[in-house]
Design a protein around this motif. Structure first.
Motif, PDB file in Angstrom:
ATOM      1  N   PHE A 236       0.810  -1.225   0.000  1.00 45.54           N
ATOM      2  CA  PHE A 236       0.000   0.000   0.000  1.00 45.54           C
ATOM      3  C   PHE A 236       0.844   1.276   0.000  1.00 45.54           C
TER       4      PHE A 236
ATOM      5  N   PRO B 222      -1.109   4.244  -1.838  1.00 48.24           N
ATOM      6  CA  PRO B 222      -2.236   4.675  -1.010  1.00 48.24           C
ATOM      7  C   PRO B 222      -1.803   5.331   0.314  1.00 48.24           C
TER       8      PRO B 222
ATOM      9  N   GLU C 217      -0.910   8.843  -0.657  1.00 42.73           N
ATOM     10  CA  GLU C 217      -2.085   9.607  -1.067  1.00 42.73           C
ATOM     11  C   GLU C 217      -3.055   9.883   0.083  1.00 42.73           C
ATOM     12  N   PHE C 218      -3.398   8.865   0.845  1.00 42.03           N
ATOM     13  CA  PHE C 218      -4.456   9.003   1.839  1.00 42.03           C
ATOM     14  C   PHE C 218      -3.955   9.346   3.237  1.00 42.03           C
TER      15      PHE C 218
ATOM     16  N   SER D 266     -10.761   1.121  -3.253  1.00 35.85           N
ATOM     17  CA  SER D 266      -9.364   1.547  -3.421  1.00 35.85           C
ATOM     18  C   SER D 266      -9.173   3.020  -3.063  1.00 35.85           C
ATOM     19  N   ASN D 267      -9.804   3.430  -1.984  1.00 34.80           N
ATOM     20  CA  ASN D 267      -9.729   4.814  -1.527  1.00 34.80           C
ATOM     21  C   ASN D 267      -9.284   4.840  -0.061  1.00 34.80           C
TER      22      ASN D 267
ATOM     23  N   LEU E 121      -8.127   1.747   2.425  1.00 35.92           N
ATOM     24  CA  LEU E 121      -6.864   1.633   3.144  1.00 35.92           C
ATOM     25  C   LEU E 121      -7.122   1.457   4.639  1.00 35.92           C
TER      26      LEU E 121
END
Length: 183
Positions: free
Chosen positions: A34, A37, A40-41, A166-167, A171
């Motif tokens: 991950f 992600p 990003e998150f 997948s956002n 995660l």
């Protein structure tokens, strides 16, 4: 206790240790599956992830040495569950997408719990479960089972991540899954 019950207890204990060994590092190596992600998150940069992994690596390296003093002084019946539950708590904290300072603290704790408390205690326990004739086979089965558990858990976490879109929610769900599995 009969011989069959002793044998059953030994292999149940061994299976639990194998499951723990296959899942204990999933949160500490979250970046393996991950990385993007996480950036990003969780708002992490390459440098921040690298620094966290480096600090955890240093703690792990020196933690193995310090574990020599701890493993024989604290009961394995306390150490193993405490480290697994500690990993779960760290995962719950990580699922909140904390600040970078807390993220670093979590990674330091993951290194202590996995490499200082769980891993050396697990190795000693497996060694004590088998006699001299069984130890080689037990460690071979441990590694094979650990790899299998690791793969199954990783595929499940990726499936959960995908199922949630997948956002950020995906995660978070994958992190929570990694947190619950060791318990």
């Amino acid at each position: 206790m009969t011989e069959k019950k002793k044998l059953d207890k030994k292999w149940i204990s061994f299976g639990a240790l194998m499951l723990g060994a296959g899942t204990i590092y999933k949160l500490g190596f979250l970046k393996d599956a991950f990385y993007v992600p996480m950036q990003e998150f969780m708002g992490l940069s390459h440098t921040q992830i690298g620094v966290a992994m480096s600090i955890a690596g240093w703690i792990s390296t020196f933690g193995f040495l310090a574990a020599i003093l701890v493993v024989d002084r604290i009961s394995k019946k306390i150490m193993i569950p405490a480290s697994l539950l500690g990993i779960c708590v760290c995962g719950l904290m990580l699922s909140t997408f904390p600040s970078y300072t807390v993220f670093l603290l979590i990674y330091c704790l993951l290194a202590v719990l996995a490499d200082m408390l769980y891993w050396p205690t697990m190795l000693k326990t497996v060694r004590l479960l088998g006699n001299e004739d069984e130890q080689g086979r037990m460690f071979g089965i441990l590694e094979a089972g650990r790899g299998l558990m690791d793969t199954i858990v990783a595929f499940c976490a990726l499936g959960i991540f995908s199922a949630f879109g997948s956002n950020a929610a995906g995660l978070r769900a994958a992190i929570l899954f990694y947190s619950i599995v060791p318990a």
